[in-house]
Design a protein around this motif. Structure first.
Motif, short mmCIF file in Angstrom:
data_model
loop_
_atom_site.label_atom_id
_atom_site.label_comp_id
_atom_site.label_asym_id
_atom_site.label_seq_id
_atom_site.Cartn_x
_atom_site.Cartn_y
_atom_site.Cartn_z
N HIS A 68 51.24 91.89 26.09
CA HIS A 68 50.49 91.19 25.05
C HIS A 68 51.42 90.35 24.17
O HIS A 68 51.08 89.22 23.79
CB HIS A 68 49.70 92.17 24.19
N VAL A 72 51.16 86.27 23.56
CA VAL A 72 51.07 85.63 22.25
C VAL A 72 52.21 84.62 22.06
O VAL A 72 51.99 83.50 21.58
CB VAL A 72 51.09 86.70 21.13
N LYS A 76 51.87 80.61 21.39
CA LYS A 76 52.49 79.97 20.23
C LYS A 76 53.37 78.79 20.66
O LYS A 76 53.33 77.73 20.04
CB LYS A 76 53.34 80.99 19.46
N ARG A 89 44.80 81.63 16.16
CA ARG A 89 44.20 82.95 15.93
C ARG A 89 43.02 83.15 16.87
O ARG A 89 42.86 84.21 17.48
CB ARG A 89 43.76 83.05 14.48
N ILE A 92 44.29 83.76 20.42
CA ILE A 92 44.92 85.08 20.57
C ILE A 92 43.86 86.17 20.64
O ILE A 92 43.94 87.08 21.46
CB ILE A 92 45.92 85.34 19.44
#
Length: 97
Positions: A68, A72, A76, A89, A92
């Protein structure tokens, strides 16, 4: 060279079959008569012996969490400078594009 190959195979077997109880013995052998890079690796393992032994012995793992975190970080990097925090956000949390 033969000794280094033997030690490498022994270490691979140790990891593959999760035999953490044999780690200290392997480190001792590597520190005695292995080539310099392998001695350094053995010394590095010795510095955090408890954690390395636990990882080779216990059934728990942080693989899912690391996966995970990697996801992420990839998101990014892909969105850096191009989108707002809200879009990041949303991506994700998996509720949008």
């Amino acid at each position: 060279m033969t000794r280094a190959c033997d030690l490498a195979r022994a270490f691979a077997d140790l990891v593959r079959h999760r035999r953490g109880y044999l780690l200290l013995e392997w480190i001792r052998k590597a520190e005695q008569d292995a080539p310099k890079p392998m001695k350094g690796f053995a010394g590095f393992l010795r510095q955090d012996l408890d954690a390395v032994t636990a990882s080779l012995t216990l059934p728990w793992s942080s693989e899912v969490v690391e996966g995970h975190v990697n996801r992420v970080k990839t998101l990014k990097r892909a969105m850096y400078g191009r989108a707002s925090f809200e879009l990041l956000r949303t991506r994700i949390l998996g509720n949008g594009p």
